[in-house]
Design an enzyme around this catalytic site. Sequence first.
Site, PDB file in Angstrom:
ATOM      1  N   GLU A   1       5.761  -3.360   0.785  1.00 37.23           N
ATOM      2  CA  GLU A   1       5.706  -3.072  -0.657  1.00 37.23           C
ATOM      3  C   GLU A   1       4.907  -1.784  -0.810  1.00 37.23           C
ATOM      4  O   GLU A   1       3.679  -1.794  -0.865  1.00 37.23           O
ATOM      5  CB  GLU A   1       5.005  -4.214  -1.414  1.00 37.23           C
ATOM      6  CG  GLU A   1       5.680  -5.568  -1.291  1.00 37.23           C
ATOM      7  CD  GLU A   1       6.880  -5.731  -2.221  1.00 37.23           C
ATOM      8  OE1 GLU A   1       7.112  -4.847  -3.067  1.00 37.23           O
ATOM      9  OE2 GLU A   1       7.574  -6.744  -2.096  1.00 37.23           O
TER      10      GLU A   1
ATOM     11  N   GLY B   1       2.807   2.156   5.327  1.00 36.32           N
ATOM     12  CA  GLY B   1       4.023   1.445   5.736  1.00 36.32           C
ATOM     13  C   GLY B   1       4.681   2.085   6.946  1.00 36.32           C
ATOM     14  O   GLY B   1       5.228   1.393   7.813  1.00 36.32           O
TER      15      GLY B   1
ATOM     16  N   GLY C   1       0.839  -1.195   0.000  1.00 38.45           N
ATOM     17  CA  GLY C   1       0.000   0.000   0.000  1.00 38.45           C
ATOM     18  C   GLY C   1       0.870   1.238   0.000  1.00 38.45           C
ATOM     19  O   GLY C   1       2.036   1.202  -0.421  1.00 38.45           O
ATOM     20  N   SER C   2       0.320   2.324   0.502  1.00 46.98           N
ATOM     21  CA  SER C   2       1.032   3.600   0.454  1.00 46.98           C
ATOM     22  C   SER C   2       2.189   3.629   1.458  1.00 46.98           C
ATOM     23  O   SER C   2       2.199   2.881   2.441  1.00 46.98           O
ATOM     24  CB  SER C   2       0.052   4.722   0.775  1.00 46.98           C
ATOM     25  OG  SER C   2      -0.491   4.504   2.068  1.00 46.98           O
TER      26      SER C   2
ATOM     27  N   CYS D   1       1.737   0.781  -8.785  1.00 40.93           N
ATOM     28  CA  CYS D   1       2.932   1.187  -8.036  1.00 40.93           C
ATOM     29  C   CYS D   1       4.093   1.381  -8.994  1.00 40.93           C
ATOM     30  O   CYS D   1       4.993   2.174  -8.736  1.00 40.93           O
ATOM     31  CB  CYS D   1       3.264   0.157  -6.964  1.00 40.93           C
ATOM     32  SG  CYS D   1       3.340  -1.517  -7.608  1.00 40.93           S
TER      33      CYS D   1
HETATM   34  P1  NAD Z   1      -3.445   2.398   1.296  1.00 46.90           P
HETATM   35  O1  NAD Z   1      -2.131   2.547   1.974  1.00 46.90           O
HETATM   36  O2  NAD Z   1      -4.452   3.457   1.480  1.00 46.90           O
HETATM   37  O3  NAD Z   1      -4.144   1.026   1.772  1.00 46.90           O
HETATM   38  C1  NAD Z   1      -3.500  -0.213   1.589  1.00 46.90           C
HETATM   39  C2  NAD Z   1      -4.013  -1.188   2.625  1.00 46.90           C
HETATM   40  O4  NAD Z   1      -3.500  -0.842   3.906  1.00 46.90           O
HETATM   41  C3  NAD Z   1      -5.537  -1.224   2.784  1.00 46.90           C
HETATM   42  O5  NAD Z   1      -5.938  -2.569   2.945  1.00 46.90           O
HETATM   43  C4  NAD Z   1      -5.759  -0.433   4.056  1.00 46.90           C
HETATM   44  O6  NAD Z   1      -6.939  -0.768   4.735  1.00 46.90           O
HETATM   45  C5  NAD Z   1      -4.551  -0.853   4.861  1.00 46.90           C
HETATM   46  N1  NAD Z   1      -4.143   0.054   5.937  1.00 46.90           N
HETATM   47  C6  NAD Z   1      -4.052   1.398   5.894  1.00 46.90           C
HETATM   48  N2  NAD Z   1      -3.555   1.866   7.063  1.00 46.90           N
HETATM   49  C7  NAD Z   1      -3.320   0.779   7.846  1.00 46.90           C
HETATM   50  C8  NAD Z   1      -2.821   0.600   9.169  1.00 46.90           C
HETATM   51  N3  NAD Z   1      -2.464   1.634   9.922  1.00 46.90           N
HETATM   52  N4  NAD Z   1      -2.708  -0.652   9.647  1.00 46.90           N
HETATM   53  C9  NAD Z   1      -3.069  -1.711   8.902  1.00 46.90           C
HETATM   54  N5  NAD Z   1      -3.568  -1.602   7.649  1.00 46.90           N
HETATM   55  C10 NAD Z   1      -3.696  -0.368   7.130  1.00 46.90           C
HETATM   56  O7  NAD Z   1      -3.123   2.170  -0.261  1.00 46.90           O
HETATM   57  P2  NAD Z   1      -4.116   2.113  -1.506  1.00 46.90           P
HETATM   58  O8  NAD Z   1      -4.655   3.464  -1.787  1.00 46.90           O
HETATM   59  O9  NAD Z   1      -5.073   0.982  -1.369  1.00 46.90           O
HETATM   60  O10 NAD Z   1      -3.102   1.691  -2.675  1.00 46.90           O
HETATM   61  C11 NAD Z   1      -2.281   2.581  -3.353  1.00 46.90           C
HETATM   62  C12 NAD Z   1      -0.859   2.578  -2.822  1.00 46.90           C
HETATM   63  O11 NAD Z   1      -0.335   1.244  -2.779  1.00 46.90           O
HETATM   64  C13 NAD Z   1       0.096   3.350  -3.706  1.00 46.90           C
HETATM   65  O12 NAD Z   1       0.973   4.100  -2.899  1.00 46.90           O
HETATM   66  C14 NAD Z   1       0.851   2.260  -4.457  1.00 46.90           C
HETATM   67  O13 NAD Z   1       2.124   2.654  -4.939  1.00 46.90           O
HETATM   68  C15 NAD Z   1       0.950   1.218  -3.404  1.00 46.90           C
HETATM   69  N6  NAD Z   1       1.179  -0.106  -3.979  1.00 46.90           N
HETATM   70  C16 NAD Z   1       2.435  -0.634  -3.861  1.00 46.90           C
HETATM   71  C17 NAD Z   1       2.711  -1.853  -4.455  1.00 46.90           C
HETATM   72  C18 NAD Z   1       4.092  -2.448  -4.369  1.00 46.90           C
HETATM   73  O14 NAD Z   1       4.221  -3.641  -4.635  1.00 46.90           O
HETATM   74  N7  NAD Z   1       5.124  -1.694  -4.018  1.00 46.90           N
HETATM   75  C19 NAD Z   1       1.695  -2.550  -5.133  1.00 46.90           C
HETATM   76  C20 NAD Z   1       0.422  -1.983  -5.216  1.00 46.90           C
HETATM   77  C21 NAD Z   1       0.182  -0.750  -4.629  1.00 46.90           C
END
Ligand code: NAD
Length: 501
Positions: free
Chosen positions: A255, A238, A233-234, A289
């Site tokens: 990731e 992380g 995720g973002s 990503c």
């Molecule tokens: P996001 O960070 O908003 O959410 C991702 C996940 O994390 C969701 O399931 C969310 O509920 C969970 N989450 C958020 N805060 C949390 C916390 N404090 N504790 C536990 N879980 C939590 O991301 P998004 O908007 O769904 O996706 C887009 C982002 O993901 C972009 O930054 C993109 O670059 C990244 N991404 C990275 C990869 C990679 O492999 N590097 C792949 C796909 C997406």
Amino acid sequence: MQNNIAKILQDMNMNPADFKGGNLDVFSPIDGHLMGCVLMDTKETVDAKIAAAHNAFQTWRDVPAPQRGELVRLLGEELRTHKDALSALVTAECGKIFEEGKGEVQEMIDICDFAVGLSRQLHGLTIKSERPGHHMREYWQPLGVVGVISAFNFPVAVWAWNATLALISGDTLVWKPSEKTPMVALACQKILDRAIARFGNAPAGLSSVIIGLKDVGEQMVDDQRVSLVSATGSTRMGREVGPRVAARFGKTILELGGNNAMIIAPSADLDMAVPAIVFGAVGTCGQRCTSTRRVIVHESIYDILVPKIKKAYASLRIGNPLANGTLVGPLIDQLSFNAMEKALADAGAEGGVVTGGGRRIIEGCADGYYVNPAIVEMDSQTASMCEETFAPILYIIKYTNFDHAIVTQNAVPQGLSSAVFTTDVREAEQFVSSVGSDCGIANVNIGTSGAEIGGAFGGEKETGGGRESGSDAWKAYCRRMTSTVNYSREMPLAQGIKFDL
Ligand code: NAD
């Protein structure tokens, strides 16, 4: 659209009633309509699912790895059977075009095949001991419960990358998908359940999905029974998850966000570079990503390359991602649209010349957030270019010196994917050398977006440092054990110490 969803669910033998009456509304980005209301997990049900996965681990870790591979083989078969329906559901729920949805499900199938082979190759090393009559070996043992957190934009493949490697390694799973894409996660669970039923003797609780907002993710992150948290995720997410898991000495695979660049050198084959740039920048509506966000082009070809990119942008077919021929679907939601607008306003304030941008209303999909992909020409790399805006914005800047182009490429906080287009072998080799790209992925004459499952996938710096998928990424799902066996009749003590016994 609603009829489409019912048909898709039927094709997967799923009951549309299972997606009604819950407390988490799921809206399709295609036209903003309510696709379903799924039931969110509570503290108690999350706890029960983690407990079940923890119990299942006690049995699963002792099943021979090639037999665990058989379950993954069956999962691959089920995915093949349901490929079109699952792809359509991916498209309906996250908005990527149907071809990309199929590509994502194909990645799931590919990683199943990879993991099945791997289940007979979880090799450890033998190491020469310094002591006579001793053998030293390294084992890769099952680790425990793996908690997967996934993002909306790859709502099924990321789970499969993790789940297949975890399952063959002897681990069990709890998956917290994005709150924006819970239906495809529940569909994957059904598909896995079918494979488990055919397998016959897998322990109950081997793998489950927990549905909810970030609080259920946090509960999983803080749970001592979850040995590894693999979070996609973002970077913002992380930053929260990494320290929480570290505080209890758990393991992570992070990731996170990317900010990927392509360097276009004077010798580049532009017939190859232009489609790579355009696909990289507008594919999945800029919500990968690995999307191409920056182009660093040599000044001598700037006036040739940029008009070609603009011409290609003018012919993009933007619209309903389920319709044949569409190349660019919608953004996930209004928040993403607002972020894109803000980034373009910031770029303008920094002196950027913006082409494109703005909302586009698509007939029959008026409530979807469709946009015109934007190009921003900049004099130099500005503050807003150092951020990842999850939308189709392509920044273009010039360079004069190849070394400086690499420095510019690396001068962002993220380090996921990168590419150079050149036919100069020195430039190509420099790009992949120790003084070249600082990213986890460095391509030559191939764009930044996407990756084959055979290689390890992930990036450096604010991308989190994790690796998933191919190569030896499986080792992150295992406990490394070093074992020394003394088969002699002597007891040599370390540092030559002797006791008068
Ligand atoms: P996001 O960070 O908003 O959410 C991702 C996940 O994390 C969701 O399931 C969310 O509920 C969970 N989450 C958020 N805060 C949390 C916390 N404090 N504790 C536990 N879980 C939590 O991301 P998004 O908007 O769904 O996706 C887009 C982002 O993901 C972009 O930054 C993109 O670059 C990244 N991404 C990275 C990869 C990679 O492999 N590097 C792949 C796909 C997406």
